[in-house]
Design a protein around this motif. Structure first.
Motif, mmCIF file in Angstrom:
data_model
loop_
_atom_site.group_PDB
_atom_site.id
_atom_site.type_symbol
_atom_site.label_atom_id
_atom_site.label_comp_id
_atom_site.label_asym_id
_atom_site.label_seq_id
_atom_site.Cartn_x
_atom_site.Cartn_y
_atom_site.Cartn_z
ATOM 1 N N ALA A 209 31.610 21.734 10.629
ATOM 2 C CA ALA A 209 31.865 20.503 9.884
ATOM 3 C C ALA A 209 32.328 19.408 10.835
ATOM 4 C CB ALA A 209 32.920 20.736 8.800
ATOM 5 N N VAL A 210 32.200 18.175 10.359
ATOM 6 C CA VAL A 210 32.603 16.982 11.096
ATOM 7 C C VAL A 210 33.659 16.239 10.293
ATOM 8 C CG1 VAL A 210 31.805 14.674 11.771
ATOM 9 C CG2 VAL A 210 30.438 16.688 12.355
ATOM 10 N N ALA A 211 34.667 15.707 10.982
ATOM 11 C CA ALA A 211 35.652 14.813 10.370
ATOM 12 C C ALA A 211 35.946 13.685 11.351
ATOM 13 C CB ALA A 211 36.927 15.570 10.016
ATOM 14 N N HIS A 212 36.416 12.558 10.832
ATOM 15 C CA HIS A 212 36.744 11.397 11.662
ATOM 16 C C HIS A 212 38.254 11.231 11.749
ATOM 17 C CE1 HIS A 212 32.551 10.006 11.725
ATOM 18 N NE2 HIS A 212 32.510 10.347 10.460
ATOM 19 N N PHE A 213 38.724 10.790 12.927
ATOM 20 C CA PHE A 213 40.155 10.593 13.094
ATOM 21 C C PHE A 213 40.441 9.299 13.854
ATOM 22 C CE2 PHE A 213 39.234 12.286 17.269
ATOM 23 C CZ PHE A 213 40.193 11.702 18.104
ATOM 24 N N ALA A 214 41.617 8.772 13.622
ATOM 25 C CA ALA A 214 42.171 7.656 14.393
ATOM 26 C C ALA A 214 43.680 7.855 14.389
ATOM 27 C CB ALA A 214 41.796 6.309 13.773
ATOM 28 N N LEU A 246 41.169 10.770 9.086
ATOM 29 C CA LEU A 246 42.473 11.376 9.381
ATOM 30 C C LEU A 246 43.241 10.402 10.264
ATOM 31 C CD1 LEU A 246 41.067 14.915 10.280
ATOM 32 C CD2 LEU A 246 41.747 14.061 8.014
ATOM 33 N N THR A 247 44.290 9.785 9.718
ATOM 34 C CA THR A 247 44.959 8.699 10.444
ATOM 35 C C THR A 247 46.443 8.978 10.698
ATOM 36 O OG1 THR A 247 45.297 7.531 8.334
ATOM 37 C CG2 THR A 247 43.352 6.932 9.643
ATOM 38 N N VAL A 252 45.756 15.287 10.433
ATOM 39 C CA VAL A 252 44.937 16.100 11.335
ATOM 40 C C VAL A 252 45.299 17.571 11.206
ATOM 41 C CG1 VAL A 252 44.412 16.596 13.758
ATOM 42 C CG2 VAL A 252 44.516 14.224 12.972
ATOM 43 N N ARG A 253 46.579 17.862 11.248
ATOM 44 C CA ARG A 253 47.016 19.260 11.128
ATOM 45 C C ARG A 253 46.575 19.862 9.798
ATOM 46 N NH1 ARG A 253 52.008 16.930 12.982
ATOM 47 N NH2 ARG A 253 52.326 17.292 15.228
ATOM 48 N N LEU A 268 34.552 19.670 14.284
ATOM 49 C CA LEU A 268 34.488 18.657 15.329
ATOM 50 C C LEU A 268 35.126 17.371 14.815
ATOM 51 C CD1 LEU A 268 31.488 20.343 15.673
ATOM 52 C CD2 LEU A 268 31.681 19.017 17.774
ATOM 53 N N LEU A 269 36.103 16.859 15.555
ATOM 54 C CA LEU A 269 36.835 15.661 15.183
ATOM 55 C C LEU A 269 36.306 14.479 15.984
ATOM 56 C CD1 LEU A 269 40.377 17.281 15.108
ATOM 57 C CD2 LEU A 269 38.958 16.682 13.133
ATOM 58 N N PHE A 270 35.764 13.482 15.291
ATOM 59 C CA PHE A 270 35.135 12.332 15.930
ATOM 60 C C PHE A 270 36.065 11.133 15.921
ATOM 61 C CE2 PHE A 270 31.372 14.807 15.727
ATOM 62 C CZ PHE A 270 30.478 14.245 16.637
#
Length: 293
Positions: A209-214, A246-247, A252-253, A268-270
């Motif tokens: 899976a893919v997720a986005h973070f900042a 995920l900000t 994130v955790r 995978l964290l983008f």
């Protein structure tokens, strides 16, 4: 669950140096993989050369495309050779995630048919297997380079249509979820497992899976700016996608724990920014390994 990090190759402000620095630092930090997101009509770096460059500046981290949009690339024979070449440079570290695509402008720009993309995709997948099996194609024999691993690099199929799960079971090593959150992943994972059983495949599909973070004081703004622009073609729904980024450290955790609990084999964290500070912050949260500031 393996934890990977996305390269910032999709972000228009990222330079080639940014992308290569992320690949090097991700390997140094101990992440399991680096990934790429694919798009043609956008200010992004092209996926296949990006993977080749990442292979050249790393030695052991796995490389995964999450995903390549295959049908607008047309010829499955040529694409098979290109992917085998990248995998050769990577000494067998490449996993190829692929999907059929959903943006008509990418197909218009390449002069390919959006409506026929499903049939084209099926033909490409069959051609990959034939090329990587070494079938002769002319006087000189097979199309090389020969695969590093028998059968070529493993394929992960993306998408949520019935055809996507059929393709994953027929051709793939597993199924890959886009950035729709853990609930979307869980629903898709169940369909992938069911398709696997219906096809009488041995074992179980690999699920990613893919997720986005900042992260940091400007995290929300980074997410809204980056994802709002990237997903602008989806209209008002772009804001919903940005809101799901995920900000915070806790977000994130929590996401890592939730995906692992849902049976995800690789997350995978983008990033929403190419700044290396984002990778530093992520590493400190995930504790995958030390990173030198």
């Amino acid at each position: 669950m393996d934890l990977g990090v996305g390269l910032p190759a999709t972000i228009p402000t990222a330079t080639g140096s940014d992308v290569l620095n992320w690949a090097r630092r991700a390997e140094e930090a101990g992440f399991a993989s680096v990934g790429t997101i694919d798009r043609l009509v956008y200010g992004s770096h092209e996926t296949i050369p990006t993977m080749a460059a990442a292979a050249a500046v790393t030695s052991h981290i796995r490389l995964i495309t999450t995903v390549i949009i295959a049908p607008f690339r047309g010829n499955g024979t040529l694409l098979a050779k290109q992917l085998a070449t990248v995998d050769s440079f990577a000494d067998g570290r490449l996993t190829v995630g692929l999907a059929g695509g959903a943006r008509t402008e990418d197909f218009t720009a390449t002069g390919t048919s959006f409506e026929d993309r499903g049939a084209v995709f099926d033909g490409q997948l069959a051609e990959f297997k034939a090329v990587w099996a070494g079938e002769p194609r002319g006087f000189a024999g097979h199309i090389g380079p020969g695969p590093v691993r028998p059968g070529g690099p493993p394929l992960m199929i993306g998408g949520t249509s019935a055809a996507a799960f059929r393709r994953a079971a027929a051709y793939g090593a597993g199924w890959l979820a886009g950035g729709g959150g853990v609930q979307m992943f869980s629903a898709g994972a169940e369909r992938a497992r069911r398709a696997w059983l219906e096809t009488d495949r041995e074992g179980a599909p690999r699920l990613a899976a893919v997720a986005h973070f900042a992260l940091g004081p400007d995290a929300r703004l980074l997410a809204e700016t980056c994802l709002g622009d990237y997903y602008a073609f989806m209209g008002d729904y772009a804001a919903t996608i940005a809101a799901g980024a995920l900000t915070s450290e806790d977000a994130v955790r929590d996401a890592i724990a939730e995906f692992a609990e849902a049976g995800c084999d690789e997350l995978l964290l983008f990033p929403c920014s190419p700044a290396l500070d984002q990778l530093h912050r992520l590493t400190e949260i995930t504790h995958v390994g030390p990173i030198d500031r």
